[in-house]
Scaffold this active site. Structure first.
Site, mmCIF file in Angstrom:
data_model
loop_
_atom_site.group_PDB
_atom_site.id
_atom_site.type_symbol
_atom_site.label_atom_id
_atom_site.label_comp_id
_atom_site.label_asym_id
_atom_site.label_seq_id
_atom_site.Cartn_x
_atom_site.Cartn_y
_atom_site.Cartn_z
ATOM 1 C CE1 TYR A 18 1.073 -0.473 4.249
ATOM 2 C CE2 TYR A 18 -0.032 1.509 4.242
ATOM 3 C CZ TYR A 18 0.729 0.776 5.289
ATOM 4 O OH TYR A 18 1.470 1.188 6.406
ATOM 5 C CE LYS A 47 2.961 2.960 3.054
ATOM 6 N NZ LYS A 47 2.886 2.989 4.398
ATOM 7 C CD GLU A 71 9.436 1.566 10.973
ATOM 8 O OE1 GLU A 71 9.497 2.742 9.889
ATOM 9 O OE2 GLU A 71 9.067 0.124 10.350
ATOM 10 C CG LEU A 96 7.593 2.173 4.483
ATOM 11 C CD1 LEU A 96 7.984 1.178 4.155
ATOM 12 C CD2 LEU A 96 7.342 3.073 5.286
HETATM 13 N N1 PDD Z 1 2.240 4.851 7.397
HETATM 14 N N2 PDD Z 1 6.614 4.084 8.977
HETATM 15 C C1 PDD Z 1 5.799 3.050 8.644
HETATM 16 C C2 PDD Z 1 5.320 1.590 9.240
HETATM 17 C C3 PDD Z 1 4.485 3.470 8.446
HETATM 18 O O1 PDD Z 1 3.598 2.419 8.732
HETATM 19 C C4 PDD Z 1 5.079 4.905 8.064
HETATM 20 C C5 PDD Z 1 3.892 5.273 7.055
HETATM 21 C C6 PDD Z 1 6.497 5.285 7.841
HETATM 22 C C7 PDD Z 1 6.096 6.736 7.294
HETATM 23 O O2 PDD Z 1 6.186 7.154 6.214
HETATM 24 P P1 PDD Z 1 6.114 8.158 4.546
HETATM 25 O O3 PDD Z 1 6.573 9.568 5.497
HETATM 26 O O4 PDD Z 1 6.673 7.697 3.597
HETATM 27 O O5 PDD Z 1 4.356 8.363 5.108
HETATM 28 C C8 PDD Z 1 7.358 4.803 8.668
HETATM 29 C C9 PDD Z 1 1.114 5.399 6.939
HETATM 30 C C10 PDD Z 1 1.112 6.540 6.665
HETATM 31 C C11 PDD Z 1 -0.103 4.268 6.810
HETATM 32 O O6 PDD Z 1 0.331 3.741 7.446
HETATM 33 O O7 PDD Z 1 -0.978 4.652 7.511
#
Ligand code: PDD
Length: 287
Positions: free
Chosen positions: A33, A149, A182, A207
């Protein structure tokens, strides 16, 4: 106002949007996703999220459901139909629908593509950022490919629930050496005692956050010092400030870790400034 989703070639009412019971995303978590923030009806950090989507698909050998150009047009239409000016776009691709079997289905099985968009209240988000959030820590228990992801988010969901039940908003995973990897849905940062910005390096099992890498540009422009190096929860508590980044949260101050205040227990000036500068950059570069 009714919401619309895009499901495998059709724009359908959100309430009627369904996938098959033998979709491999539902059966096996076999899908990926992406989430984009939307500013003024346009996608923030668009290219970074597309590039990561393509990489996630390729790492799992899932066929790209359509070209990037076609996908951009579909996303724009989903944003338009849902009248989203400020909000989020959610995209999911799975390996498609096939009789349940762990091994991959026939190569000509069409991937499933689902898109939704929702509005968010930016002034409520700013009020939340002004107050900061609490985080709890939890042992790292995810698989070894958190750089992809995937929709396999059970450990993340359990961690978030643990946070909620403790009166916190986010959970930070802590690896076996005692370092924060994270958040359950965000990257973790501190402003250390020397004023350096510190976040985990991407050789670790995390991620590669797109908000994280966009913030690197802001940090470089501001002449601030960035240190891609692990930190422990104790170092976060001893730090001047802490914050998280992600498409959903942007840059959000952390005021406590496991009930212990970070710095003076209030959102700090660096996180507030980085939030403002990140949003300015995201708005200016949104497409
Ligand atoms: N989540 N780490 C994890 C485990 C995440 O699921 C996310 C983002 C991030 C931050 O990534 P980015 O800056 O590319 O959004 C780091 C999204 C927003 C979600 O699961 O809804």
């Amino acid at each position: 106002m009714s919401r619309f989703a895009y499901v495998n070639g059709r724009y359908v009412r959100h309430a009627d949007a369904v996938v098959h019971i033998e979709d491999r995303g539902f059966q096996l978590g076999d899908g990926v996703y992406e989430v984009w923030a939307v500013f003024g009806g346009k996608l923030a950090d668009a290219e970074g999220h597309f590039a990561r989507l393509e990489r996630s698909l390729s790492e799992l050998r899932i066929i790209e459901p359509m070209s990037r150009t076609a996908l951009k047009a579909v996303i724009a239409e989903v944003v338009r139909r849902n009248h989203v000016r400020e909000g989020l776009v959610y995209l999911q691709v799975t390996r498609g629908t096939a009789r349940r079997d762990h091994v991959f289905p026939a190569p000509d099985t069409a991937p499933t593509l689902v898109l939704t968009a929702k509005s968010i209240d930016r002034s409520a988000a700013e009020a939340k950022a002004a107050k900061g959030i609490k985080v709890v820590t939890t042992p790292e228990n995810r698989w070894g490919r958190c750089d992809i992801k995937t929709v396999g988010l059970l450990p993340n969901a359990l961690a978030k629930q643990k946070a909620r039940e403790a009166g916190a908003v986010e959970a930070w995973f802590v690896d076996e050496l005692g370092f924060v990897t994270e958040g359950a849905s965000s990257n973790a940062w501190i402003v250390d005692a020397d004023g350096r910005l510190r976040t985990r390096d991407t050789n670790a099992n995390i991620l590669r956050g797109i908000t994280r890498s966009s913030l690197f540009q802001v940090i470089a422009r501001e002449g601030m010092t960035l240190d891609e190096r692990p930190f422990t929860p104790a170092e976060a508590v001893a730090a001047r400030e802490a914050f998280i980044t992600g498409a959903g949260t942007l840059v959000l101050p952390v005021i406590a870790v496991d009930g212990k205040p970070v710095g003076d227990g209030k959102p700090g000036p660096v996180a507030a400034r980085l939030r403002r500068l990140y949003i300015e950059q995201a708005v200016a570069s949104a497409i």
